[in-house]
Design a protein around this motif. Structure first.
Motif, short mmCIF file in Angstrom:
data_model
loop_
_atom_site.label_atom_id
_atom_site.label_comp_id
_atom_site.label_asym_id
_atom_site.label_seq_id
_atom_site.Cartn_x
_atom_site.Cartn_y
_atom_site.Cartn_z
N LYS A 109 -92.86 -83.57 40.23
CA LYS A 109 -93.48 -82.57 39.36
C LYS A 109 -92.46 -81.96 38.40
N ARG A 110 -92.95 -81.62 37.21
CA ARG A 110 -92.07 -80.99 36.22
C ARG A 110 -92.27 -79.48 36.12
N ASP A 111 -93.37 -78.95 36.69
CA ASP A 111 -93.63 -77.51 36.63
C ASP A 111 -92.94 -76.81 37.80
N VAL A 112 -91.63 -76.97 37.85
CA VAL A 112 -90.82 -76.42 38.95
C VAL A 112 -89.72 -75.55 38.34
N PRO A 113 -89.17 -74.61 39.12
CA PRO A 113 -88.13 -73.73 38.58
C PRO A 113 -86.88 -74.46 38.11
N ASP A 114 -86.52 -75.56 38.77
CA ASP A 114 -85.30 -76.29 38.42
C ASP A 114 -85.58 -77.79 38.55
N ARG A 115 -85.82 -78.45 37.44
CA ARG A 115 -86.21 -79.86 37.47
C ARG A 115 -85.09 -80.74 38.02
N MET A 116 -83.87 -80.48 37.62
CA MET A 116 -82.77 -81.33 38.08
C MET A 116 -82.47 -81.12 39.56
N ALA A 117 -82.74 -79.92 40.08
CA ALA A 117 -82.58 -79.71 41.53
C ALA A 117 -83.55 -80.59 42.30
N LEU A 118 -84.77 -80.73 41.80
CA LEU A 118 -85.74 -81.60 42.45
C LEU A 118 -85.32 -83.06 42.33
#
Length: 258
Positions: A125-134
């Motif tokens: 998902k891209r609607d996350v607080p930190d995309r690169m952390a995911l």
């Protein structure tokens, strides 16, 4: 092409692969299990899905959890509006989504899929607080993934897909494309990203567009297809897979056409 990649493509002379969308979201004659839960994935397997599709994000303590929305509001019918990113796994795992079903860890669903030999499409998902952390957490989890088991990483976000390609070059990726004002530009990015597949929103699946993607060698899956006639039409156009809420219904339709 690896054996795992072969399992993601449509077999020669056969019908498209069916991927259970968040497991299942529709069961004829009864209520479906809560989406993106182990009971939903078990039901998809029971209905004859060729694989499962799911969504992942991070909870506060850093575990990768299987959940479509940023918050729990829709999943709990409004009873719990908290965001997954605000909850540690110890709390999130206690939330009842209905009938005792819980938000699972990605690792738990992958273990289930491996036990059933089910290919898995993981939407990051891209609607996350930190995309690169995911992205980094996904790479850590999948670094030792058995390449014999079919796994596809998908996202609407080109930079996330590019980063996943660098960190996990042996796992195929798919670009998700929705109908909006810049979908043609997004499609032009696919060759640059080096993705194996393009996942088109069903309203974008014109014959000309499908032929153009197929000529370039892309695996093409269509989402979200729930109507029998549309499934048959797309099957006749040679798409590789259909992402559906109703794998059982579509299985009968495309395997035994009228």
């Amino acid at each position: 092409m690896t054996p795992a990649e072969i399992r993601l493509r449509r077999p020669a002379g056969g019908p498209p692969r069916l991927l259970g969308h968040r497991g299942v979201r529709s069961v004829d004659g009864s209520e479906a299990p809560p989406e993106n839960t182990l009971p939903a994935f078990e039901e998809a397997a029971r209905q004859g899905a060729d694989g499962i599709e799911l969504d992942v994000r991070l909870c506060r303590s850093g575990e990768i959890v299987v959940l479509h929305d940023p918050d729990l509001g829709r999943s709990t019918r409004g009873e719990d509006p908290r965001h997954a990113s605000d909850l540690p796994w110890a709390e999130l795992r206690q939330v009842d989504l209905g009938g005792g079903a819980r938000v699972p860890l990605l690792s738990e669903v992958l273990s289930f899929a491996r036990s059933r030999s089910l290919p898995v499409n993981v939407e990051v998902k891209r609607d996350v607080p930190d995309r690169m952390a995911l992205v980094r957490a996904t790479a850590r989890l999948l670094r030792s993934w058995d390449p014999r088991h079919a796994l596809l990483l998908s996202s609407f976000d080109p930079p996330m897909l590019a980063a996943l390609g660098l960190l996990l070059p042996y796992i195929p990726r798919a670009l998700l494309v929705a109908r909006d004002h810049h979908h043609e530009g997004v499609l032009r990015v696919a060759p640059v990203l080096g993705v194996m597949a393009v996942h088109l929103e069903r309203t974008l699946s014109t014959p000309d567009r499908l032929r153009a993607l197929q000529r370039r060698g892309f695996l093409v899956n269509i989402w979200t297809v729930n109507h029998v006639d549309e499934a048959r039409d797309l099957a006749s156009l040679g798409v590789d897979g259909l992402i559906t809420d109703r794998p059982g219904c579509l299985r009968a339709a495309i395997t035994h056409p009228p």
